[in-house]
Design an enzyme around this catalytic site. Structure first.
Site, mmCIF file in Angstrom:
data_model
loop_
_atom_site.group_PDB
_atom_site.id
_atom_site.type_symbol
_atom_site.label_atom_id
_atom_site.label_comp_id
_atom_site.label_asym_id
_atom_site.label_seq_id
_atom_site.Cartn_x
_atom_site.Cartn_y
_atom_site.Cartn_z
ATOM 1 C CG ASP A 40 -13.614 5.475 1.390
ATOM 2 O OD1 ASP A 40 -13.616 6.658 1.023
ATOM 3 O OD2 ASP A 40 -12.712 4.985 2.094
ATOM 4 C CB ALA A 96 -7.713 5.912 0.865
ATOM 5 C CB ALA A 111 -3.116 11.990 11.425
ATOM 6 C CG MET A 161 -9.130 8.758 7.226
ATOM 7 S SD MET A 161 -7.851 9.977 6.763
ATOM 8 C CE MET A 161 -6.481 9.437 7.781
ATOM 9 C CE LYS A 169 -8.931 13.237 2.902
ATOM 10 N NZ LYS A 169 -9.398 12.238 3.897
ATOM 11 C CG HIS A 183 -9.150 14.952 8.429
ATOM 12 N ND1 HIS A 183 -9.245 13.629 8.068
ATOM 13 C CD2 HIS A 183 -8.212 14.994 9.417
ATOM 14 C CE1 HIS A 183 -8.399 12.905 8.799
ATOM 15 N NE2 HIS A 183 -7.757 13.726 9.616
ATOM 16 N NE ARG A 223 -17.220 9.694 2.548
ATOM 17 C CZ ARG A 223 -16.151 8.997 2.185
ATOM 18 N NH1 ARG A 223 -15.033 9.107 2.871
ATOM 19 N NH2 ARG A 223 -16.207 8.204 1.143
ATOM 20 C CG ASP A 281 -11.522 2.959 5.371
ATOM 21 O OD1 ASP A 281 -10.468 3.304 5.955
ATOM 22 O OD2 ASP A 281 -11.990 3.587 4.399
#
Length: 273
Positions: A13, A15, A46, A50, A54, A57, A161, A187
Site C-alpha cells: 500500500d 499512505a 473519516a 480507509m 475513495k 469510502h 478493495r 495498514d
C-alpha cells in the site's frame, strides 16, 4: 515455470505503509470535504473505511448513522449517489493538495525496500488513492528513491478493495504467479482483505498507519505502555481480517519476510494460522 516455494514479490500500500506516517493526508481531506457541505464528521468517521476506493469510502462515511442523520437534517433528504458525486469532486483536489504535505517516508521504509530488492524480490503497489492523486504523489516518492514497478489505483479497474482485482492486475502486469509467492503489506483492513481475496500472504501494519493515526514524532514521544495500548486493538483487528503476520511498521518487514519464506519452504500457504 515459477518456483512455487520461493517468494517473488511484495506489493505495498502507499499512505500509512510506505509514506505519510499515520495516513494523515486522506483523513484531513475527508473531514474538509464534508465540512464544505456543512456536515461535520469525526476523525474516527473519516478513518473507518480507509483503504477503500475513495468514492466507496465517501459512501461508507455518508451512510454511517450519525453522519447520515446530520446530512438529512441539513438537506431534508437522505444521503445519496448525487451527494457522493459532489463530495468526491470536492475531496479529490483536497487530497491532491494534502499529499504534498504528507509525503515523508515512514522511518526505515527505503532501507526495507533496498533489503527486499537485495533478496531478489520485486516491488509493486496498490492504493485506495485515485490516479490523479497518485500523479501528484508518485513523482515526489520517485525523487526520493521509491519507484514500484507498478501502482494500481482505485478507479483503474471495475472494483477496488477489498476485491482482489487490483492485486491480480498488478501480478498479471508483473508476470508473477502463483499468488502464494506474493506478499501484500497494508495498514488498512480493506487492504488486508484484498490480499486475502487474492490468495497472497498478508502483513498488517499497525503503529505507523491509519489504525493508530499518529505522526512519527507523536508516536516516538509515547511511552512503551501507551504504544502497547494502541497496538493491541489494531493488531487484533488485523488478525481478524485475515493477516498472516502483523508488524508495527514497514521497518519490521524483513523479519516478517523471513518467517513467510520459511513457512513457504515448509509447504505452508497463506492463512495457515
Amino acid at each position: 515455470m515459477s518456483d512455487q516455494s520461493a517468494l517473488q514479490a511484495v506489493i505495498f500500500d502507499w499512505a500509512g505503509t510506505i509514506l505519510d506516517h499515520g495516513s494523515r493526508a486522506p483523513m484531513g481531506a475527508f473531514v474538509k470535504a464534508f465540512a464544505a457541505f456543512g456536515v461535520n464528521i469525526s476523525i474516527a468517521d473519516a478513518r473507518g473505511p480507509m483503504g477503500m476506493a475513495k468514492r466507496d469510502h465517501i459512501r461508507m462515511v455518508g451512510q454511517a448513522p450519525a453522519v447520515a442523520a446530520s446530512w438529512e437534517q441539513k438537506y431534508g433528504r437522505p444521503f445519496g449517489e448525487a451527494d457522493i458525486d459532489a463530495l468526491f469532486a470536492a475531496f479529490e483536489p483536497l487530497n491532491v493538495a494534502s499529499v504534498r504535505d504528507h509525503a515523508d517516508f515512514i522511518p526505515g521504509a527505503l532501507e526495507t525496500i533496498a533489503q527486499l530488492k537485495a533478496r531478489g524480490l520485486r516491488i509493486g503497489a496498490t492504493t485506495g488513492y485515485t490516479r490523479p492523486i497518485m500523479e501528484e504523489l508518485m513523482p515526489l516518492a520517485a525523487a526520493r528513491g521509491y519507484t514500484p514497478e507498478i501502482t494500481v489505483c482505485a478507479g483503474d479497474l471495475a472494483a477496488g478493495r477489498p476485491s482482489p482485482l487490483m492485486m491480480w492486475h498488478a501480478m498479471a502486469q508483473m508476470g508473477i504467479w502463483p499468488a502464494h509467492t506474493v506478499v501484500k503489506v497494508d495498514d488498512t483492513l480493506p487492504g488486508i482483505g484484498e490480499g486475502v481475496a487474492a490468495g497472497t500472504w498478508t502483513v498488517g501494519v499497525t503503529l505507523s498507519g491509519n489504525m493508530v493515526g499518529l505522526s512519527a514524532e507523536e508516536l516516538a514521544a509515547l511511552p512503551e505502555a501507551e504504544r502497547s495500548r494502541l497496538r493491541a486493538p489494531a493488531e487484533a483487528a488485523m488478525y481478524a481480517a485475515g493477516a498472516d503476520i502483523v508488524i508495527d511498521s514497514v521497518a519490521d518487514l524483513p523479519g516478517a519476510i523471513e518467517r513467510i519464506s520459511a513457512s513457504l519452504k515448509a509447504g505452508k500457504r497463506p492463512g495457515y494460522r
